[in-house]
Design a protein around this motif. Structure first.
Motif, mmCIF file in Angstrom:
data_model
loop_
_atom_site.group_PDB
_atom_site.id
_atom_site.type_symbol
_atom_site.label_atom_id
_atom_site.label_comp_id
_atom_site.label_asym_id
_atom_site.label_seq_id
_atom_site.Cartn_x
_atom_site.Cartn_y
_atom_site.Cartn_z
ATOM 1 N N VAL A 26 0.746 -1.235 -0.096
ATOM 2 C CA VAL A 26 -0.173 -0.206 -0.211
ATOM 3 C C VAL A 26 0.586 0.948 -0.138
ATOM 4 O O VAL A 26 1.074 2.425 -0.939
ATOM 5 C CB VAL A 26 -1.449 0.128 1.068
ATOM 6 C CG1 VAL A 26 -1.819 1.384 1.065
ATOM 7 C CG2 VAL A 26 -1.804 -1.198 0.880
ATOM 8 N N SER A 27 1.684 1.093 0.936
ATOM 9 C CA SER A 27 3.014 2.578 1.357
ATOM 10 C C SER A 27 3.484 2.030 1.841
ATOM 11 O O SER A 27 4.121 1.562 2.933
ATOM 12 C CB SER A 27 1.651 3.773 1.709
ATOM 13 O OG SER A 27 2.545 4.610 1.746
ATOM 14 N N CYS A 28 5.242 2.197 1.595
ATOM 15 C CA CYS A 28 6.258 2.424 1.881
ATOM 16 C C CYS A 28 6.978 3.613 2.393
ATOM 17 O O CYS A 28 6.856 4.234 1.155
ATOM 18 C CB CYS A 28 7.090 1.358 1.030
ATOM 19 S SG CYS A 28 6.399 -0.420 1.121
ATOM 20 N N SER A 82 16.867 3.783 4.200
ATOM 21 C CA SER A 82 17.645 4.421 3.271
ATOM 22 C C SER A 82 17.988 5.594 2.097
ATOM 23 O O SER A 82 18.984 5.917 2.300
ATOM 24 C CB SER A 82 17.931 3.109 2.092
ATOM 25 O OG SER A 82 17.900 1.678 2.622
ATOM 26 N N ASP A 83 16.732 5.784 1.656
ATOM 27 C CA ASP A 83 17.343 6.985 1.079
ATOM 28 C C ASP A 83 15.839 7.762 1.130
ATOM 29 O O ASP A 83 15.849 9.071 0.241
ATOM 30 C CB ASP A 83 17.391 7.131 -0.560
ATOM 31 C CG ASP A 83 15.553 6.509 -1.158
ATOM 32 O OD1 ASP A 83 15.643 5.595 -2.477
ATOM 33 O OD2 ASP A 83 14.919 5.693 -0.278
ATOM 34 N N GLY A 84 15.131 8.128 1.804
ATOM 35 C CA GLY A 84 14.095 8.858 2.345
ATOM 36 C C GLY A 84 13.164 8.433 1.271
ATOM 37 O O GLY A 84 11.705 9.201 1.563
ATOM 38 N N SER A 85 12.641 8.095 0.146
ATOM 39 C CA SER A 85 11.970 8.109 -0.278
ATOM 40 C C SER A 85 10.446 6.865 0.046
ATOM 41 O O SER A 85 9.929 6.570 0.463
ATOM 42 C CB SER A 85 11.876 6.557 -1.951
ATOM 43 O OG SER A 85 12.459 5.806 -0.865
ATOM 44 N N ILE A 86 9.546 7.276 -0.482
ATOM 45 C CA ILE A 86 7.278 6.916 -0.449
ATOM 46 C C ILE A 86 7.232 6.284 -1.708
ATOM 47 O O ILE A 86 7.104 6.832 -3.000
ATOM 48 C CB ILE A 86 7.463 8.352 0.125
ATOM 49 C CG1 ILE A 86 7.776 8.834 2.170
ATOM 50 C CG2 ILE A 86 5.676 7.593 0.483
ATOM 51 C CD1 ILE A 86 7.178 9.716 2.424
ATOM 52 N N TYR A 87 6.483 5.791 -1.366
ATOM 53 C CA TYR A 87 5.879 5.542 -2.550
ATOM 54 C C TYR A 87 4.584 4.525 -2.443
ATOM 55 O O TYR A 87 4.314 4.752 -1.421
ATOM 56 C CB TYR A 87 6.398 3.393 -2.957
ATOM 57 C CG TYR A 87 5.897 2.842 -3.776
ATOM 58 C CD1 TYR A 87 5.088 1.775 -3.510
ATOM 59 C CD2 TYR A 87 5.526 2.870 -5.302
ATOM 60 C CE1 TYR A 87 4.001 1.113 -4.173
ATOM 61 C CE2 TYR A 87 5.132 2.332 -6.042
ATOM 62 C CZ TYR A 87 4.436 1.284 -5.797
ATOM 63 O OH TYR A 87 3.261 0.422 -6.767
ATOM 64 N N TYR A 88 3.754 5.391 -3.221
ATOM 65 C CA TYR A 88 2.307 4.834 -2.644
ATOM 66 C C TYR A 88 1.309 3.802 -4.239
ATOM 67 O O TYR A 88 1.582 4.026 -5.376
ATOM 68 C CB TYR A 88 1.134 5.862 -2.431
ATOM 69 C CG TYR A 88 1.507 6.920 -1.633
ATOM 70 C CD1 TYR A 88 2.317 7.616 -1.676
ATOM 71 C CD2 TYR A 88 0.782 6.538 -0.630
ATOM 72 C CE1 TYR A 88 2.294 9.319 -0.482
ATOM 73 C CE2 TYR A 88 1.129 7.546 1.007
ATOM 74 C CZ TYR A 88 2.295 8.642 0.605
ATOM 75 O OH TYR A 88 1.867 9.040 2.338
ATOM 76 N N ALA A 89 0.841 2.878 -3.559
ATOM 77 C CA ALA A 89 -0.227 2.236 -4.962
ATOM 78 C C ALA A 89 -1.063 3.073 -5.587
ATOM 79 O O ALA A 89 -1.163 4.008 -5.198
ATOM 80 C CB ALA A 89 -0.781 0.806 -4.159
ATOM 81 N N THR A 105 14.702 1.002 -1.448
ATOM 82 C CA THR A 105 13.656 2.361 -1.867
ATOM 83 C C THR A 105 12.538 1.739 -1.402
ATOM 84 O O THR A 105 12.067 0.701 -1.498
ATOM 85 C CB THR A 105 13.774 2.327 -3.370
ATOM 86 O OG1 THR A 105 13.420 1.161 -4.155
ATOM 87 C CG2 THR A 105 15.183 2.533 -3.971
ATOM 88 N N ALA A 106 11.672 2.988 -1.208
ATOM 89 C CA ALA A 106 10.678 2.359 -0.771
ATOM 90 C C ALA A 106 9.772 1.451 -1.708
ATOM 91 O O ALA A 106 8.777 0.802 -1.525
ATOM 92 C CB ALA A 106 9.927 3.725 -0.908
ATOM 93 N N GLN A 107 10.100 1.650 -3.231
ATOM 94 C CA GLN A 107 9.204 1.324 -4.008
ATOM 95 C C GLN A 107 9.344 -0.454 -4.261
ATOM 96 O O GLN A 107 8.336 -1.477 -3.893
ATOM 97 C CB GLN A 107 9.508 1.950 -5.781
ATOM 98 C CG GLN A 107 8.930 0.883 -6.416
ATOM 99 C CD GLN A 107 9.102 1.839 -7.797
ATOM 100 O OE1 GLN A 107 9.352 2.792 -7.698
ATOM 101 N NE2 GLN A 107 8.386 1.224 -9.053
ATOM 102 N N ALA A 108 10.129 -0.124 -3.673
ATOM 103 C CA ALA A 108 11.243 -2.220 -4.242
ATOM 104 C C ALA A 108 10.269 -3.288 -2.557
ATOM 105 O O ALA A 108 10.383 -3.568 -3.366
ATOM 106 C CB ALA A 108 12.626 -1.730 -3.890
ATOM 107 N N MET A 109 10.673 -1.903 -1.814
ATOM 108 C CA MET A 109 9.342 -3.165 -0.628
ATOM 109 C C MET A 109 8.399 -3.082 -0.977
ATOM 110 O O MET A 109 8.270 -4.098 -0.353
ATOM 111 C CB MET A 109 10.683 -1.912 0.323
ATOM 112 C CG MET A 109 9.806 -2.825 1.620
ATOM 113 S SD MET A 109 9.261 -2.095 3.327
ATOM 114 C CE MET A 109 9.236 -3.141 4.160
#
Length: 129
Positions: free
Chosen positions: A48-50, A54-61, A106-110
């Motif tokens: 859903v979101s991570c 490591s790099d401060g990135s944020i990911y959302y579906a 990265t957030a996306q990878a997770m």
């Protein structure tokens, strides 16, 4: 091993809001990449979101962009997921998971690869009228 606990789930009407929290005892979550995942009945885990340590990135579906917000609360040692404009299709058990800061993730990878060394027990979110 890091032990995670989710809280904040419940029953909400469509269009409503909930705030989930992921916490850990004895560990500082700021040093971990944290992800929120969900699993609906009969479906696989979905990232859903991570948020990456490591790099401060944020990911959302794509399904939650513009509605959900992930954030760290260092004072409370939590990673929160604010969920607004909830839809019936958001109904699922929500889990938080953690990865150490190293190796680099990265957030996306997770989220996309559904990665986590430690997982909580989950909290039920039901969106229904």
């Amino acid at each position: 091993q890091l032990q995670l606990v989710e809280s904040g789930g419940g029953l909400v009407q469509p269009g409503g809001s909930l705030r989930l929290s992921c916490t850990a005892s004895g560990f500082t979550l700021n040093y971990y990449t944290i992800g929120w995942f969900r699993q609906a009945p009969g479906k696989d885990h979905e990232g859903v979101s991570c948020i990456s340590a490591s790099d401060g990135s944020i990911y959302y579906a794509d399904s939650v962009k513009g509605r959900f917000t992930i954030s760290r609360d260092n004072a409370r040692n939590t990673v929160d997921l604010q969920m607004n404009s909830l839809k019936p299709e958001d109904t699922a058990v929500y889990y938080c998971a953690a990865l150490p800061q190293i190796p680099f993730t990265t957030a996306q990878a997770m989220c996309v690869m559904v990665m986590g060394n430690s997982w909580g027990q989950g909290t039920q979110v039901t969106v229904s009228s």
